[in-house]
Each structure stands twice: as C-alpha cells, then as structure tokens.
Design an enzyme around this catalytic site. Sequence first.
Site, PDB file in Angstrom:
ATOM      1  N   ASP A  90       0.836  -1.205   0.000  1.00 16.00           N
ATOM      2  CA  ASP A  90       0.000   0.000   0.000  1.00 16.00           C
ATOM      3  C   ASP A  90       0.870   1.253   0.000  1.00 16.00           C
ATOM      4  OD1 ASP A  90      -1.858   1.959   0.264  1.00 16.00           O
ATOM      5  OD2 ASP A  90      -2.398   1.496   2.325  1.00 16.00           O
ATOM      6  N   LYS A  92       0.149   3.559  -2.350  1.00 11.68           N
ATOM      7  CA  LYS A  92      -0.763   4.484  -3.048  1.00 11.68           C
ATOM      8  C   LYS A  92      -0.034   5.244  -4.157  1.00 11.68           C
ATOM      9  CE  LYS A  92      -4.081   4.827   0.662  1.00 11.68           C
ATOM     10  NZ  LYS A  92      -3.334   4.175   1.772  1.00 11.68           N
ATOM     11  N   SER A 141     -11.420   6.750   3.555  1.00 10.47           N
ATOM     12  CA  SER A 141     -12.287   6.613   4.731  1.00 10.47           C
ATOM     13  C   SER A 141     -12.381   7.880   5.578  1.00 10.47           C
ATOM     14  CB  SER A 141     -11.784   5.464   5.599  1.00 10.47           C
ATOM     15  OG  SER A 141     -10.417   5.664   5.926  1.00 10.47           O
TER      16      SER A 141
HETATM   17  P1  BMP Z   1      -6.807   1.465  11.014  1.00 16.54           P
HETATM   18  O1  BMP Z   1      -7.708   0.215  11.076  1.00 16.54           O
HETATM   19  O2  BMP Z   1      -5.755   1.460  12.060  1.00 16.54           O
HETATM   20  O3  BMP Z   1      -7.567   2.737  10.943  1.00 16.54           O
HETATM   21  O4  BMP Z   1      -5.954   1.335   9.663  1.00 16.54           O
HETATM   22  C1  BMP Z   1      -6.516   1.514   8.405  1.00 16.54           C
HETATM   23  C2  BMP Z   1      -5.497   1.232   7.345  1.00 16.54           C
HETATM   24  O5  BMP Z   1      -6.109   1.430   6.075  1.00 16.54           O
HETATM   25  C3  BMP Z   1      -4.274   2.139   7.366  1.00 16.54           C
HETATM   26  O6  BMP Z   1      -3.166   1.365   6.930  1.00 16.54           O
HETATM   27  C4  BMP Z   1      -4.569   3.217   6.323  1.00 16.54           C
HETATM   28  O7  BMP Z   1      -3.409   3.665   5.651  1.00 16.54           O
HETATM   29  C5  BMP Z   1      -5.435   2.454   5.335  1.00 16.54           C
HETATM   30  N1  BMP Z   1      -6.433   3.294   4.642  1.00 16.54           N
HETATM   31  C6  BMP Z   1      -7.403   3.982   5.324  1.00 16.54           C
HETATM   32  O8  BMP Z   1      -7.483   3.953   6.555  1.00 16.54           O
HETATM   33  N2  BMP Z   1      -8.327   4.704   4.597  1.00 16.54           N
HETATM   34  C7  BMP Z   1      -8.291   4.797   3.255  1.00 16.54           C
HETATM   35  O9  BMP Z   1      -9.146   5.442   2.681  1.00 16.54           O
HETATM   36  C8  BMP Z   1      -7.303   4.091   2.564  1.00 16.54           C
HETATM   37  C9  BMP Z   1      -6.373   3.345   3.274  1.00 16.54           C
HETATM   38  O10 BMP Z   1      -5.449   2.666   2.627  1.00 16.54           O
END
Ligand code: BMP
Length: 241
Positions: A90, A92, A141
């Site tokens: 990831d 991006k 997100s």
């Molecule tokens: P967490 O469950 O700790 O919030 O982690 C979410 C993971 O998903 C992180 O690695 C973040 O970089 C990734 N992520 C995100 O949270 N939202 C997005 O829109 C895209 C992501 O890759």
Amino acid sequence: MGSDPRERRPIKLWEIAEKKQSRIIIALDVFDNFRLNDRETIEKYSMLLETCRDLVVGVKIGLPLLLIAGSRDVEGLVKKFKEDFYMLADFKLADIPEIVNVSLKIIGEMGFDGSIIHLFQGGLQRISVDNFDLFGVLVMSHPEAKLLEENIDRLTVEASSDRIVGVVVGATKEQLIRKIRRKLKDKTIISPGILAQGGEIGASLRYGSDFEIIGRAVTLSEDPLTVLRRIVEVERNVLKK
Ligand code: BMP
C-alpha cells in the site's frame, strides 16, 4: 463474473478467503506507542502473523513499516508469509506510468501479490500488470476526502479498466460502497476504517464490500487474537444472511 468467489479476481485472495472463511486484511502500520526499534517491529509483526494465520486473509504493508524497517526486512517478512496470506503493498502510487511501472516491478520482486495505486493520475493503459494485481483508491475513509468523492463517477469509470482487480472504498462511507458495488460488479472491494475510524464490523460487507481492512484495533490490542476472533465471527454472521 458470478458470485462464486472462486471465479473472482484476485484468485489468490479469494482462494485464501474461502479456505479460512474470513474476510480480514490486516494493516501493519507503525505507531509511536510501540516503543520498539525497527527490528523489533518486524519481529512483533512476524509473531502476530504466526498467531493469526488461520483468521487473516491478507496483509497490507504501507510506507511507515517500509521506511522504519527498510525494504530488505519488509521483503523478508513478505516472503516468509506469502504462502499463507495475500500480500498487498500500500504505497498508493500516483505517478507517470514509467515510474509506476518501475515501482511495481520492484514491489513484485519483493514478493507482494498486489499493490494499491491512485486512479486520478490516469495512464492505466500504460501500466503493466503481468502476474500482478492492482487495486485503485476510489473513496477514502477519512471525512475530509471530498475531492475524491466529488469525482467519484469519473474515478469509477477509470476503475472499470481490466487492469484494476479491486478498489479501496472506505468502510465509513456505506452509501458509496452500495453505489460502487452496483457499478463495478466484478471488482473486489476492500474497505478500511473499521473500529479505530468508526466503521462497524461487518457493516461494509452488508453494503457490498468484500474485505475489511483492520489495523489499530488489532495491532495496538493487548489481545489481538481475541479481537480477530470476534471480527471473524461477526463477519461470518453478516455473510450468512
Ligand atoms: P486502522 O484500522 O488502524 O484505521 O488502519 C486503516 C489502514 O487502512 C491504514 O493502513 C490506512 O493507511 C489504510 N487506509 C485507510 O485507513 N483509509 C483509506 O481510505 C485508505 C487506506 O489505505
């Protein structure tokens, strides 16, 4: 492509999901409160992956772990576990096609099965995807990700390219998951944002997502196995309905 998971791409991701009866992709990030050195962080994650072998389908590794541990140790971790998990890079990526292609080649040589890239830069037709899976970022997100959402229709057209096997759609944006599921029927949707960002376990699957990406709720937990068991149980119940 039908609803039979064995027909869906990426094949390895769906085969492991079927075998383990799980839809979890774990995100291995790095946080200040780990208070570990670089090598200890890799060891912590190596132990975590041993522990959760039966419950987790995919492993997502991003820049923080790469930068802190270095590419050699990340490659070691990826190669050690790639028989048991789908390994997803990831970073991006968002660059001119020549540079994306060089990056993907290196990422593939590190042992990753697939990679997340952005879609807004265009040029997908010049990206080479031999034996490698690409996931495009469609909806992020976090609440501030408005520019992507304002351009969702154009990005969805970009994501419909046969070079893209799946898309990232935040679990916190349930109505958009529903909309994208209708438009991109044959793409695998992966959704981050469960628990630590407010998304409810299993809710994104109900709206049409295929996998839930979970980071901190597991990686910062004192008892990751119990958390993972609870998530798998809730997800299985959602999928049964
Ligand atoms: P967490 O469950 O700790 O919030 O982690 C979410 C993971 O998903 C992180 O690695 C973040 O970089 C990734 N992520 C995100 O949270 N939202 C997005 O829109 C895209 C992501 O890759």
